[in-house]
Write a protein that holds these residues in place. Structure first.
Motif, mmCIF file in Angstrom:
data_model
loop_
_atom_site.group_PDB
_atom_site.id
_atom_site.type_symbol
_atom_site.label_atom_id
_atom_site.label_comp_id
_atom_site.label_asym_id
_atom_site.label_seq_id
_atom_site.Cartn_x
_atom_site.Cartn_y
_atom_site.Cartn_z
ATOM 1 N N ASN A 57 25.767 75.535 48.027
ATOM 2 C CA ASN A 57 27.142 75.367 47.526
ATOM 3 C C ASN A 57 27.559 73.904 47.571
ATOM 4 O O ASN A 57 28.222 73.410 46.651
ATOM 5 C CB ASN A 57 28.114 76.237 48.320
ATOM 6 C CG ASN A 57 27.976 77.701 47.971
ATOM 7 O OD1 ASN A 57 27.521 78.058 46.891
ATOM 8 N ND2 ASN A 57 28.346 78.566 48.907
ATOM 9 N N ASP A 58 27.161 73.194 48.638
ATOM 10 C CA ASP A 58 27.478 71.765 48.732
ATOM 11 C C ASP A 58 26.792 70.991 47.607
ATOM 12 O O ASP A 58 27.399 70.109 46.984
ATOM 13 C CB ASP A 58 27.050 71.201 50.089
ATOM 14 C CG ASP A 58 27.896 71.733 51.243
ATOM 15 O OD1 ASP A 58 28.966 72.327 50.986
ATOM 16 O OD2 ASP A 58 27.472 71.554 52.408
ATOM 17 N N LEU A 59 25.533 71.311 47.337
ATOM 18 C CA LEU A 59 24.813 70.643 46.253
ATOM 19 C C LEU A 59 25.457 70.939 44.906
ATOM 20 O O LEU A 59 25.596 70.051 44.061
ATOM 21 C CB LEU A 59 23.350 71.079 46.229
ATOM 22 C CG LEU A 59 22.458 70.502 47.325
ATOM 23 C CD1 LEU A 59 21.096 71.195 47.310
ATOM 24 C CD2 LEU A 59 22.299 69.009 47.154
ATOM 25 N N ARG A 60 25.858 72.190 44.707
ATOM 26 C CA ARG A 60 26.513 72.565 43.453
ATOM 27 C C ARG A 60 27.814 71.789 43.283
ATOM 28 O O ARG A 60 28.145 71.334 42.189
ATOM 29 C CB ARG A 60 26.761 74.065 43.410
ATOM 30 C CG ARG A 60 25.474 74.879 43.318
ATOM 31 C CD ARG A 60 25.734 76.368 43.574
ATOM 32 N NE ARG A 60 26.651 76.938 42.619
ATOM 33 C CZ ARG A 60 26.300 77.508 41.472
ATOM 34 N NH1 ARG A 60 25.029 77.599 41.159
ATOM 35 N NH2 ARG A 60 27.195 78.000 40.664
ATOM 36 N N THR A 61 28.558 71.653 44.366
ATOM 37 C CA THR A 61 29.813 70.902 44.318
ATOM 38 C C THR A 61 29.537 69.439 43.987
ATOM 39 O O THR A 61 30.224 68.845 43.156
ATOM 40 C CB THR A 61 30.549 71.010 45.674
ATOM 41 O OG1 THR A 61 30.826 72.386 45.924
ATOM 42 C CG2 THR A 61 31.850 70.234 45.647
ATOM 43 N N ASP A 62 28.529 68.880 44.639
ATOM 44 C CA ASP A 62 28.164 67.473 44.373
ATOM 45 C C ASP A 62 27.748 67.269 42.921
ATOM 46 O O ASP A 62 27.987 66.212 42.345
ATOM 47 C CB ASP A 62 27.025 67.022 45.294
ATOM 48 C CG ASP A 62 27.469 66.889 46.741
ATOM 49 O OD1 ASP A 62 28.691 66.905 47.000
ATOM 50 O OD2 ASP A 62 26.582 66.778 47.618
ATOM 51 N N MET A 63 27.124 68.285 42.333
ATOM 52 C CA MET A 63 26.663 68.181 40.947
ATOM 53 C C MET A 63 27.780 68.507 39.958
ATOM 54 O O MET A 63 27.598 68.378 38.750
ATOM 55 C CB MET A 63 25.470 69.117 40.713
ATOM 56 C CG MET A 63 24.224 68.696 41.463
ATOM 57 S SD MET A 63 22.865 69.902 41.414
ATOM 58 C CE MET A 63 22.835 70.410 39.732
ATOM 59 N N GLY A 64 28.899 68.999 40.447
ATOM 60 C CA GLY A 64 30.014 69.320 39.571
ATOM 61 C C GLY A 64 29.885 70.679 38.919
ATOM 62 O O GLY A 64 30.389 70.907 37.835
#
Length: 92
Positions: A57-64
């Motif tokens: 989820n953190d990676l998805r958020t970072d990727m937008g």
């Protein structure tokens, strides 16, 4: 001699009873130890899965990519609705 044989039989029976009780207690202790170990490993696995999901989820958020639901939440919703999640052909 019958009295002595009867006494020996009673002692033998008492010894066997004690042996079986001890053996059953050892088996119960081993089973409890294994059970505790399995539960601990399952808890650790659950924690690792939660950490992995949070990292994703953190990676998805970072990727937008905040707007699209995670595959895990989609699968959960499908299971709750008694629907098989759709998969692409060729994926298992």
């Amino acid at each position: 001699m019958d009295g002595q044989d009867s006494g020996d039989n009673k002692q033998s029976t008492a010894d066997m009873t004690q042996f079986v009780q001890t053996l059953l207690q050892q088996m119960q202790n081993r089973f409890q130890t294994m059970s505790d170990s399995i539960v601990q490993k399952i808890d650790e696995m659950g924690d690792r899965i939660n950490e992995l999901e949070q990292s994703i989820n953190d990676l998805r958020t970072d990727m937008g990519v905040e707007g699209s639901p995670s595959p895990l939440s989609t699968s959960k919703k499908a299971v709750e609705a008694n629907i098989e999640p759709k998969t692409e052909e060729g994926s298992a």
